[in-house]
Design a protein around this motif. Structure first.
Motif, PDB file in Angstrom:
ATOM      1  N   VAL A  32       0.865  -1.178   0.000  1.00  0.00           N
ATOM      2  CA  VAL A  32       0.000   0.000   0.000  1.00  0.00           C
ATOM      3  C   VAL A  32       0.901   1.227   0.000  1.00  0.00           C
ATOM      4  O   VAL A  32       1.802   1.336   0.836  1.00  0.00           O
ATOM      5  N   VAL A  33       0.659   2.130  -0.944  1.00  0.00           N
ATOM      6  CA  VAL A  33       1.417   3.375  -1.006  1.00  0.00           C
ATOM      7  C   VAL A  33       0.551   4.473  -0.392  1.00  0.00           C
ATOM      8  O   VAL A  33      -0.580   4.709  -0.832  1.00  0.00           O
ATOM      9  N   LEU A  34       1.094   5.104   0.656  1.00  0.00           N
ATOM     10  CA  LEU A  34       0.372   6.162   1.357  1.00  0.00           C
ATOM     11  C   LEU A  34       1.013   7.509   1.055  1.00  0.00           C
ATOM     12  O   LEU A  34       2.236   7.609   0.966  1.00  0.00           O
ATOM     13  N   PRO A  35       0.213   8.559   0.930  1.00  0.00           N
ATOM     14  CA  PRO A  35       0.783   9.888   0.697  1.00  0.00           C
ATOM     15  C   PRO A  35       1.512  10.407   1.935  1.00  0.00           C
ATOM     16  O   PRO A  35       1.298   9.934   3.055  1.00  0.00           O
ATOM     17  N   ALA A  36       2.369  11.396   1.714  1.00  0.00           N
ATOM     18  CA  ALA A  36       3.221  11.941   2.775  1.00  0.00           C
ATOM     19  C   ALA A  36       2.420  12.417   3.980  1.00  0.00           C
ATOM     20  O   ALA A  36       2.828  12.196   5.125  1.00  0.00           O
ATOM     21  N   GLU A  37       1.261  13.045   3.764  1.00  0.00           N
ATOM     22  CA  GLU A  37       0.492  13.576   4.893  1.00  0.00           C
ATOM     23  C   GLU A  37      -0.006  12.483   5.839  1.00  0.00           C
ATOM     24  O   GLU A  37      -0.194  12.718   7.027  1.00  0.00           O
ATOM     25  N   ILE A  38      -0.193  11.294   5.324  1.00  0.00           N
ATOM     26  CA  ILE A  38      -0.575  10.168   6.183  1.00  0.00           C
ATOM     27  C   ILE A  38       0.667   9.580   6.849  1.00  0.00           C
ATOM     28  O   ILE A  38       0.665   9.299   8.048  1.00  0.00           O
ATOM     29  N   MET A  39       1.731   9.434   6.088  1.00  0.00           N
ATOM     30  CA  MET A  39       2.954   8.845   6.640  1.00  0.00           C
ATOM     31  C   MET A  39       3.550   9.704   7.754  1.00  0.00           C
ATOM     32  O   MET A  39       4.248   9.187   8.628  1.00  0.00           O
ATOM     33  N   GLU A  40       3.244  10.990   7.764  1.00  0.00           N
ATOM     34  CA  GLU A  40       3.730  11.867   8.836  1.00  0.00           C
ATOM     35  C   GLU A  40       3.128  11.484  10.193  1.00  0.00           C
ATOM     36  O   GLU A  40       3.663  11.850  11.236  1.00  0.00           O
ATOM     37  N   LEU A  41       2.046  10.735  10.193  1.00  0.00           N
ATOM     38  CA  LEU A  41       1.403  10.297  11.433  1.00  0.00           C
ATOM     39  C   LEU A  41       2.047   9.038  12.017  1.00  0.00           C
ATOM     40  O   LEU A  41       1.684   8.600  13.095  1.00  0.00           O
TER      41      LEU A  41
END
Length: 156
Positions: A32-41
């Protein structure tokens, strides 16, 4: 003849009654590839959202789905798995790598259970994160390895 068709080309479950019982395992993977704004969490190896701990929930969903594979895929044999392990790790490029390994002593393989487990865990990550972004991609689901039965398989 395809294995899931009878002599009249109608769908049929494969008859495994004459097959030998062997120890069988399978490992499948979804990314699953998540965008940066989610990965920051991401903190401490877990992704927390308003819905809760994403990876822990996805692990439970993957195990539950693997156990229900025979109910979900019409010609798949219902199996009593002996073990199912779902692991989740974050790799580079904002990728969440999910692996599901299932095992059983049986007359038929368990790769569908591993594939369903990895897939459902990936879908759960999507579901728990979609309120923050719909720019989430489930990039791939594939069999990594299987043992037991007619032939073993290991992806290079």
């Amino acid at each position: 003849m395809l294995s899931h068709l009878d002599n009249q080309n109608n769908p049929a479950m494969v008859d495994v009654s004459a097959k030998a019982v062997t120890w069988r395992t399978a490992t499948a993977q979804s990314i699953v590839v998540l965008p940066a704004e989610i990965m920051e969490l991401l903190s401490g190896g877990e992704l927390q959202t308003k819905k809760g701990a994403v990876f822990q929930t996805a692990i439970i969903a993957g195990i539950m789905a693997a156990k229900k594979t025979g109910d979900l895929i019409p010609l798949c044999h219902p199996l009593g798995m002996e073990n199912c392990v779902v692991t989740i790790r974050v790799s580079s490029a904002y990728e969440v790598v999910i692996q599901c390994t299932a095992s059983i002593t049986a007359k038929t393989g368990i790769e569908m259970e591993a594939l369903v487990g990895a897939s459902m865990a990936a879908l759960t990550v999507y579901d728990m994160c979609k309120a923050m972004s719909h720019d989430i991609v489930i990039k791939e689901t594939k069999l990594i390895e299987k043992t037991g039965g007619k032939r073993d398989f290991k992806r290079a």
